[in-house]
Design an enzyme around this catalytic site. Structure first.
Site, PDB file in Angstrom:
ATOM      1  N   TYR A  53       0.826  -1.210   0.000  1.00 28.64           N
ATOM      2  CA  TYR A  53       0.000   0.000   0.000  1.00 28.64           C
ATOM      3  C   TYR A  53       0.849   1.242   0.000  1.00 28.64           C
ATOM      4  O   TYR A  53       1.938   1.223   0.542  1.00 28.64           O
ATOM      5  CB  TYR A  53      -0.927   0.030   1.220  1.00 28.64           C
ATOM      6  CG  TYR A  53      -2.064  -0.958   1.175  1.00 28.64           C
ATOM      7  CD1 TYR A  53      -2.361  -1.701   0.041  1.00 28.64           C
ATOM      8  CD2 TYR A  53      -2.866  -1.166   2.299  1.00 28.64           C
ATOM      9  CE1 TYR A  53      -3.403  -2.617   0.028  1.00 28.64           C
ATOM     10  CE2 TYR A  53      -3.924  -2.082   2.285  1.00 28.64           C
ATOM     11  CZ  TYR A  53      -4.178  -2.805   1.147  1.00 28.64           C
ATOM     12  OH  TYR A  53      -5.217  -3.710   1.121  1.00 28.64           O
ATOM     13  N   GLY A 241     -16.631   2.913  -3.380  1.00 29.32           N
ATOM     14  CA  GLY A 241     -17.376   4.180  -3.377  1.00 29.32           C
ATOM     15  C   GLY A 241     -18.620   4.124  -4.245  1.00 29.32           C
ATOM     16  O   GLY A 241     -19.495   4.985  -4.144  1.00 29.32           O
TER      17      GLY A 241
HETATM   18  N1  LIG Z   1      -7.150  -7.756   0.858  1.00 25.25           N
HETATM   19  C1  LIG Z   1      -7.381  -7.052  -0.222  1.00 25.25           C
HETATM   20  O1  LIG Z   1      -7.084  -7.482  -1.351  1.00 25.25           O
HETATM   21  C2  LIG Z   1      -8.019  -5.695  -0.093  1.00 25.25           C
HETATM   22  C3  LIG Z   1      -8.556  -5.053  -1.221  1.00 25.25           C
HETATM   23  C4  LIG Z   1      -9.164  -3.806  -1.051  1.00 25.25           C
HETATM   24  C5  LIG Z   1      -9.210  -3.238   0.213  1.00 25.25           C
HETATM   25  N2  LIG Z   1      -8.651  -3.864   1.286  1.00 25.25           N
HETATM   26  C6  LIG Z   1      -8.661  -3.259   2.650  1.00 25.25           C
HETATM   27  O2  LIG Z   1      -9.958  -2.767   2.939  1.00 25.25           O
HETATM   28  C7  LIG Z   1      -9.905  -1.361   3.173  1.00 25.25           C
HETATM   29  C8  LIG Z   1     -11.184  -0.729   2.697  1.00 25.25           C
HETATM   30  O3  LIG Z   1     -11.327  -0.966   1.299  1.00 25.25           O
HETATM   31  P1  LIG Z   1     -11.888   0.164   0.361  1.00 25.25           P
HETATM   32  O4  LIG Z   1     -11.138   1.438   0.611  1.00 25.25           O
HETATM   33  O5  LIG Z   1     -11.904  -0.395  -1.010  1.00 25.25           O
HETATM   34  O6  LIG Z   1     -13.376   0.310   0.948  1.00 25.25           O
HETATM   35  P2  LIG Z   1     -14.687   0.918   0.288  1.00 25.25           P
HETATM   36  O7  LIG Z   1     -15.599   1.176   1.438  1.00 25.25           O
HETATM   37  O8  LIG Z   1     -15.206   0.056  -0.781  1.00 25.25           O
HETATM   38  O9  LIG Z   1     -14.228   2.295  -0.395  1.00 25.25           O
HETATM   39  C9  LIG Z   1     -13.740   3.341   0.392  1.00 25.25           C
HETATM   40  C10 LIG Z   1     -13.726   4.606  -0.434  1.00 25.25           C
HETATM   41  O10 LIG Z   1     -15.068   5.017  -0.702  1.00 25.25           O
HETATM   42  C11 LIG Z   1     -15.173   6.442  -0.571  1.00 25.25           C
HETATM   43  N3  LIG Z   1     -16.011   6.694   0.604  1.00 25.25           N
HETATM   44  C12 LIG Z   1     -15.912   6.126   1.830  1.00 25.25           C
HETATM   45  N4  LIG Z   1     -16.878   6.557   2.649  1.00 25.25           N
HETATM   46  C13 LIG Z   1     -17.622   7.416   1.951  1.00 25.25           C
HETATM   47  C14 LIG Z   1     -18.766   8.184   2.276  1.00 25.25           C
HETATM   48  N5  LIG Z   1     -19.327   8.115   3.481  1.00 25.25           N
HETATM   49  N6  LIG Z   1     -19.285   8.981   1.300  1.00 25.25           N
HETATM   50  C15 LIG Z   1     -18.737   9.039   0.082  1.00 25.25           C
HETATM   51  N7  LIG Z   1     -17.635   8.347  -0.281  1.00 25.25           N
HETATM   52  C16 LIG Z   1     -17.076   7.523   0.652  1.00 25.25           C
HETATM   53  C17 LIG Z   1     -13.741   6.958  -0.370  1.00 25.25           C
HETATM   54  O11 LIG Z   1     -13.108   7.139  -1.634  1.00 25.25           O
HETATM   55  P3  LIG Z   1     -13.246   8.495  -2.510  1.00 25.25           P
HETATM   56  O12 LIG Z   1     -13.228   9.647  -1.552  1.00 25.25           O
HETATM   57  O13 LIG Z   1     -12.090   8.412  -3.412  1.00 25.25           O
HETATM   58  O14 LIG Z   1     -14.555   8.355  -3.220  1.00 25.25           O
HETATM   59  C18 LIG Z   1     -13.077   5.768   0.302  1.00 25.25           C
HETATM   60  O15 LIG Z   1     -11.683   5.760   0.160  1.00 25.25           O
HETATM   61  C19 LIG Z   1      -8.618  -0.900   2.489  1.00 25.25           C
HETATM   62  O16 LIG Z   1      -8.093   0.298   3.010  1.00 25.25           O
HETATM   63  C20 LIG Z   1      -7.717  -2.064   2.775  1.00 25.25           C
HETATM   64  O17 LIG Z   1      -7.215  -1.983   4.098  1.00 25.25           O
HETATM   65  C21 LIG Z   1      -8.083  -5.086   1.144  1.00 25.25           C
END
Ligand SMILES: NC(=O)c1ccc[n+]([C@@H]2O[C@H](COP(=O)([O-])OP(=O)(O)OC[C@H]3O[C@@H](n4cnc5c(N)ncnc54)[C@H](OP(=O)(O)O)[C@@H]3O)[C@@H](O)[C@H]2O)c1
Length: 349
Positions: A53, A241
């Site tokens: 990351y 998102g």
């Molecule tokens: N093991 C794996 O392969 C893997 C893969 C993916 C993630 N992960 C882990 O899971 C965590 C979370 O994943 P993710 O970031 O993909 O989660 P997600 O909940 O699908 O997306 C989060 C993104 O959505 C937007 N967002 C979040 N809350 C919001 C709200 N209330 N209103 C509007 N937009 C909002 C933001 O991006 P914007 O502001 O850019 O819109 C935020 O960065 C990662 O940080 C990581 O630790 C692991």
């Protein structure tokens, strides 16, 4: 914030975990520290990061997420208040700058090198939960859903990987182990090898789970993980998102899905995923919820999700996402969700 024990490990973590994937890319070090201060204040004690990351991963930024977490731990003195999970990348030709991107990168030498580098960036003595980011062997991951025997390749046997993790546990460098982006065969194989050879038992599986990707429920993983006591850490609860509905209102809205090329993760922009997001958003609003509240509450309240890993690029998002914890979904809303799911099944898988 409620806590849950991870598998049979000693780790007790909050039901919401703070993800760090944007730190060093969309999120600055100062903002990452504000997120950590705020999350800990709200009862979150579980932080998930990875050696590769921030994402999307680049050689120039790799390791920044762990470094930001490390600088906060040093500054805040709160190491004993948080459970830190990080991950070793699996083989990937495009990550050839990361320990060579080699197929054999879950062997003893690679895992020791990865753990030592993560410990150094984090500035800690022990990683509480050490996860294999994706399998060494041929498994369809990250939106590729079909298992193809013709893609078989050289890989590190599970037994060898577990023996390497055992050495790291005995050396005190890691406290518990987990897998990620795994299949039910993989989970069963890890358990089988640990029982047959007296090797460490995996405590967790970190897999994709959200309203548009519920395949955990049907891929035999829910039963496997229940019976083998492997805790699910659900990632991407908002489908990058898409499930916030912001791209439905404005296709050019500022955010991850417009900042980066769709090739990064096409599954979240597929027409069927967008259509499912539209229907879930409409349903949420009809029940007086925001689309993000529905999507997060869905994950927070599934019996098989031990902890949901949330991501935020600003404090307002983080606050809203933590505030949603505790929201109960009425049975008629759950029924409607299942009806939409039956019509558009796992488009974001
Ligand atoms: N093991 C794996 O392969 C893997 C893969 C993916 C993630 N992960 C882990 O899971 C965590 C979370 O994943 P993710 O970031 O993909 O989660 P997600 O909940 O699908 O997306 C989060 C993104 O959505 C937007 N967002 C979040 N809350 C919001 C709200 N209330 N209103 C509007 N937009 C909002 C933001 O991006 P914007 O502001 O850019 O819109 C935020 O960065 C990662 O940080 C990581 O630790 C692991």
């Amino acid at each position: 914030m409620d806590k849950v024990r991870l598998g049979a490990s000693h780790l007790q973590v909050s039901r919401v975990c703070l993800g760090t994937m944007t730190w060093g890319e969309q999120t600055t070090e100062a903002d990452a520290h504000s997120q950590l201060d705020y999350a800990v204040e709200r009862g979150i004690n579980f932080i998930d990061t990875a050696e590769m990351y921030p994402s999307p991963s680049r050689a120039e930024t790799q390791g920044a997420s762990e470094r930001y977490l490390g600088s906060w731990l040093k500054k805040s003195g709160r190491r004993d208040q948080v459970v830190i999970a990080t991950k070793a990348a699996g083989p990937n030709a495009t990550l050839n700058w990361l320990r060579g991107g080699r197929a054999r990168n879950h062997d003893a030498a690679n895992l020791k090198a990865a753990v030592d580098a993560s410990l150094q960036r984090l500035g800690i003595e022990q990683i509480d939960l050490y996860q294999l980011h994706w399998p060494s062997r041929n498994v369809p991951v990250f939106g590729n859903n079909v298992f193809l025997p013709k893609k078989e390749r050289a890989s590190v046997p599970v037994e060898e990987t577990l023996a390497a993790l055992d050495d790291l546990l005995k050396a005190g460098k890691i406290g518990a182990v987990g897998v990620s982006n795994e299949s039910s065969w993989g989970v069963s194989e890890f358990i089988k090898q640990s029982e047959m050879k007296g090797l460490p038992r995996i405590a967790t599986i970190q897999n994709l789970y959200n309203l548009t990707a519920r395949h955990f429920e049907t891929s035999l993983l829910d039963e496997t993980c229940y019976r083998e006591n492997v805790s699910l850490l659900a990632y991407s609860p908002l489908a990058f998102g898409q499930l916030t509905g912001k791209y439905l209102d404005d296709a050019a809205a500022h955010g991850r899905l417009t900042l980066y090329p769709p090739s990064w993760s096409p599954r979240y922009s597929r027409p069927a995923t967008v259509e499912a997001a539209r229907q879930y958003a409409q349903l949420a609003r009809a029940h007086g919820l925001t689309p993000a509240q529905l999507a997060l509450a869905w994950c927070y309240t599934r019996w098989f999700v031990a902890s949901t890993i949330i991501g935020a690029t600003n404090l307002a998002q983080l606050q809203a996402n933590i505030d949603t914890y505790g929201l109960a979904l009425p049975p008629d809303l759950i029924k409607r969700v299942d009806q939409i799911h039956a019509t558009i099944t796992n488009p974001g898988q």
